[in-house]
Design a protein around this motif. Sequence first.
Motif, PDB file in Angstrom:
ATOM      1  N   PHE A  68       0.826  -1.202   0.000  1.00 32.40           N
ATOM      2  CA  PHE A  68       0.000   0.000   0.000  1.00 32.40           C
ATOM      3  C   PHE A  68       0.859   1.250   0.000  1.00 32.40           C
ATOM      4  O   PHE A  68       2.070   1.191   0.210  1.00 32.40           O
ATOM      5  CB  PHE A  68      -0.921   0.011   1.219  1.00 32.40           C
ATOM      6  CG  PHE A  68      -2.111  -0.901   1.068  1.00 32.40           C
ATOM      7  CD1 PHE A  68      -2.244  -1.741  -0.028  1.00 32.40           C
ATOM      8  CD2 PHE A  68      -3.126  -0.899   2.034  1.00 32.40           C
ATOM      9  CE1 PHE A  68      -3.333  -2.575  -0.151  1.00 32.40           C
ATOM     10  CE2 PHE A  68      -4.218  -1.739   1.911  1.00 32.40           C
ATOM     11  CZ  PHE A  68      -4.328  -2.569   0.826  1.00 32.40           C
ATOM     12  N   ASP A  69       0.201   2.378  -0.137  1.00 27.83           N
ATOM     13  CA  ASP A  69       0.954   3.624  -0.292  1.00 27.83           C
ATOM     14  C   ASP A  69       0.318   4.768   0.503  1.00 27.83           C
ATOM     15  O   ASP A  69       0.028   5.828  -0.041  1.00 27.83           O
ATOM     16  CB  ASP A  69       1.027   3.979  -1.785  1.00 27.83           C
ATOM     17  CG  ASP A  69       2.287   4.770  -2.104  1.00 27.83           C
ATOM     18  OD1 ASP A  69       3.236   4.721  -1.286  1.00 27.83           O
ATOM     19  OD2 ASP A  69       2.319   5.436  -3.144  1.00 27.83           O
ATOM     20  N   TYR A  72       1.028   9.094   4.943  1.00 31.20           N
ATOM     21  CA  TYR A  72       1.596   9.461   6.240  1.00 31.20           C
ATOM     22  C   TYR A  72       2.540   8.404   6.801  1.00 31.20           C
ATOM     23  O   TYR A  72       3.060   8.540   7.898  1.00 31.20           O
ATOM     24  CB  TYR A  72       0.463   9.692   7.251  1.00 31.20           C
ATOM     25  CG  TYR A  72      -0.566   8.589   7.211  1.00 31.20           C
ATOM     26  CD1 TYR A  72      -0.337   7.382   7.858  1.00 31.20           C
ATOM     27  CD2 TYR A  72      -1.743   8.735   6.479  1.00 31.20           C
ATOM     28  CE1 TYR A  72      -1.242   6.346   7.784  1.00 31.20           C
ATOM     29  CE2 TYR A  72      -2.661   7.689   6.396  1.00 31.20           C
ATOM     30  CZ  TYR A  72      -2.407   6.509   7.056  1.00 31.20           C
ATOM     31  OH  TYR A  72      -3.301   5.471   6.963  1.00 31.20           O
ATOM     32  N   CYS A  73       2.755   7.328   6.068  1.00 27.97           N
ATOM     33  CA  CYS A  73       3.447   6.170   6.656  1.00 27.97           C
ATOM     34  C   CYS A  73       4.842   5.979   6.068  1.00 27.97           C
ATOM     35  O   CYS A  73       5.013   6.002   4.849  1.00 27.97           O
ATOM     36  CB  CYS A  73       2.598   4.921   6.412  1.00 27.97           C
ATOM     37  SG  CYS A  73       3.407   3.410   6.934  1.00 27.97           S
ATOM     38  N   SER A  75       6.512   3.310   5.950  1.00 24.94           N
ATOM     39  CA  SER A  75       6.662   2.020   5.270  1.00 24.94           C
ATOM     40  C   SER A  75       6.006   1.994   3.901  1.00 24.94           C
ATOM     41  O   SER A  75       6.056   0.977   3.213  1.00 24.94           O
ATOM     42  CB  SER A  75       6.040   0.905   6.123  1.00 24.94           C
ATOM     43  OG  SER A  75       6.638   0.854   7.382  1.00 24.94           O
ATOM     44  N   ARG A  76       5.398   3.071   3.489  1.00 21.83           N
ATOM     45  CA  ARG A  76       4.634   3.025   2.248  1.00 21.83           C
ATOM     46  C   ARG A  76       5.531   2.641   1.071  1.00 21.83           C
ATOM     47  O   ARG A  76       6.727   2.931   1.041  1.00 21.83           O
ATOM     48  CB  ARG A  76       3.961   4.363   1.983  1.00 21.83           C
ATOM     49  CG  ARG A  76       4.922   5.476   1.610  1.00 21.83           C
ATOM     50  CD  ARG A  76       4.124   6.664   1.179  1.00 21.83           C
ATOM     51  NE  ARG A  76       4.999   7.756   0.786  1.00 21.83           N
ATOM     52  CZ  ARG A  76       4.556   8.864   0.250  1.00 21.83           C
ATOM     53  NH1 ARG A  76       3.273   9.040   0.041  1.00 21.83           N
ATOM     54  NH2 ARG A  76       5.389   9.815  -0.072  1.00 21.83           N
ATOM     55  N   LYS A 183      -7.076   2.301   1.189  1.00 21.03           N
ATOM     56  CA  LYS A 183      -7.894   1.868   2.322  1.00 21.03           C
ATOM     57  C   LYS A 183      -9.272   2.512   2.262  1.00 21.03           C
ATOM     58  O   LYS A 183      -9.439   3.563   1.664  1.00 21.03           O
ATOM     59  CB  LYS A 183      -7.235   2.291   3.634  1.00 21.03           C
ATOM     60  CG  LYS A 183      -6.018   1.486   4.008  1.00 21.03           C
ATOM     61  CD  LYS A 183      -5.502   1.987   5.337  1.00 21.03           C
ATOM     62  CE  LYS A 183      -4.258   1.263   5.783  1.00 21.03           C
ATOM     63  NZ  LYS A 183      -3.602   1.979   6.883  1.00 21.03           N
TER      64      LYS A 183
HETATM   65  S1  SF4 Z   1      -0.157   2.450   6.977  1.00 19.48           S
HETATM   66 FE1  SF4 Z   1       1.835   1.914   6.091  1.00 19.48          FE
HETATM   67  S2  SF4 Z   1       2.104  -0.222   6.546  1.00 19.48           S
HETATM   68 FE2  SF4 Z   1      -0.063   0.232   6.854  1.00 19.48          FE
HETATM   69  S3  SF4 Z   1      -1.030  -0.200   4.883  1.00 19.48           S
HETATM   70 FE3  SF4 Z   1      -0.523   1.951   4.826  1.00 19.48          FE
HETATM   71  S4  SF4 Z   1       1.515   1.990   3.888  1.00 19.48           S
HETATM   72 FE4  SF4 Z   1       1.176  -0.109   4.527  1.00 19.48          FE
END
Ligand code: SF4
Lengths: 418, 254
Positions: A68-69, A72-73, A75-76, A183
């Motif tokens: 996912f992208d 705010y994250c 890890s994106r 999401k």
């Molecule tokens: S918040 Fe970060 S780790 Fe969680 S789905 Fe989104 S990009 Fe992936």
Amino acid sequence: MDFARIQEKLEILADAAKYDVSCSSSGGNRKNNGGLGNSHASGICHSYTEDGRCVSLLKILLTNHCIFDCAYCVSRKSNDIKRAAFTVEEVVDLTINFYRRNYIEGLFLSSGIFKDADTTMERLVRVAKKLRTEHRFNGYIHLKSIPGASDELMKEAGLYADRLSINIEIPTEKGLKLLAPDKSHAEMMKPMDFVKNELILYKDERKIFKKVPKFAPAGQSTQMIVGATNETDLKIIKVANHFYQNFNLKRVYYSGYVPVLEDSRLPSIHSQVPMQRENRLYQADWLMRFYGFRADEILENTNPFLDLEVDPKLAWALRNREKFPVNINTAPKELILRVPGIGTKSTGKILMARRFQKLNLEHLQKMGVAVNRAKYFVEFESENIFNRLLDEQNLRKILLSGMKSKFQNPFSQQLSLF
Amino acid sequence: MTILLYDGSFEGLLTSIFEVFEYKFDDAEIISSANYQQKDFFAEIHEVISQKEKADRVLKKLEENLGKEGIRNLLWVYLSERKDLERLILSAVRYSIKNPKENILQDFAHPDIIEISKICKSVGRERHRMTAFVRFEKLQDDVYFSKIEPDFNVLPLILNHFKNRYQDQKWMIFDLKRNYGIFYDLENADFFYPEEHQILQLRNPKNLHHDEEKKYQKLWQRYFFKTNIVERKNIKLHIQWLPKRYWKYLTEKN
Ligand code: SF4
């Protein structure tokens, strides 16, 4: 075991997990019958980071690979960072060895979505299962559920974990669409609804069969990032209130947005973390959970942001002066709880002590009441000269000059807003 | 004025309190013999010999009046090792005997009672901190060892916590300040009082470490460092939660 490699993974995956604040170990209640560990309702903070947050759990991601992208994250997908992944055994080993040395109360495990929701969720559940069944581990386990995971996996997760959570992250649907295009609110509510229903089911079955296995005994929680989009504080606490009432959430956490990425949809990378605002939101949250305040008493539509200079209880008192002074020797508990500077513990002491004798301001001080705030709002049998100031326009100023906040930060832009 | 000298034990203290009532000493002071320096030449000295039976009778009476929690509070005052602990406990007992129908420990407007409540708060906080800040080090013989140095004598108050939590490992907690500890051998957790030469060994157990100990310490230190958010740094808050006097026993701060 290759400690150097484990250390590298640990560094990457602790670093990536650190923005999640929903990691207290309270609310658990698991006994130890000859195995390792237990958990208490109150939980223990074993250490504190230099930013002043409690360390009670080993908080890591299983992996920071993510398809996912979310803007705010860290890890994106589109962020260029080092990636790593733990094996199930490695997480189990770290948890056990940290726990045996009394570093932690347990594990808070979350993960990037490395393949699909179910594969990821299955791996998280496997860690918890191994800890519980093979190592007879009774410490605290909090799993972050993956949005879109199947009901069967959620159910299994609830059998091994003390708490389950799904972070709503962005309080409004519009904001979420903007920042986390992969999401949807609906998808995040689904597992929350499932857990809520399972919890109700569990309670019912418990009444009939004493031996029903526990389901997520510490309930569920969620986290909202504050200040990444432009929602108001009123909106935030209303959403929180909605969660408390309709999803039986144990806690809602507020996490001031830490700018980690350059992105046109987000506040600039140079903006300050809104710590003061976050702190006020927690205070407002407490007022709803322990002091009998409703969300719309704390904030009104006409002024939907929390006062950064004074805490929300004091702000309410200043707006509602006609409700004061409260007589300490006769008023009911609900009113005493509303006096600024008197907390739940002091309220208890006051109610007990006043059975023995009439109380005065000095007594309150000795009991630990913050009298610099409370003194204007309370009355006794004998005259309290501070009551005269209750109608004064500048009471707010007088109060402010007598207080200092632990969050006062010379660099905070938040303060200069007012 | 009568000075009652006792052996410093809780049982001795309770025996002394019993004798204050038994012999109707109105103006009495209870002092542990170890702390006694002859200063008042006109005081009558009364030596107390600890007697379980008398101590139990005091406890029974207190439990009737104040409940188990009341006894716990007075025990905590005793463990606080405060200079005036005997005076405070005697005062509370006298107050309670006079008002047997009330839980006088709830009279937070009474100067001695509020003092007791404050002491209990401090002791309780220290007790809680010791459940949090104990750091076990794994030794070659698979015993998990920890040393602490609490302000108050809280070792007896944390025994059960650790006994319940760590049932499948041997562990030992040693109080450096008072030179005694608890040892759990997979069956019982008991106090132990080491000899002089053993104390030296316990003070510096590094050469007894298990091979893997250093490695897990390092992992924990790196974890602690990496889980911090630099942008939110707040050292004042950090020190408020984690007072510096505890740092030397915390693996992550070394
Ligand atoms: S918040 Fe970060 S780790 Fe969680 S789905 Fe989104 S990009 Fe992936």
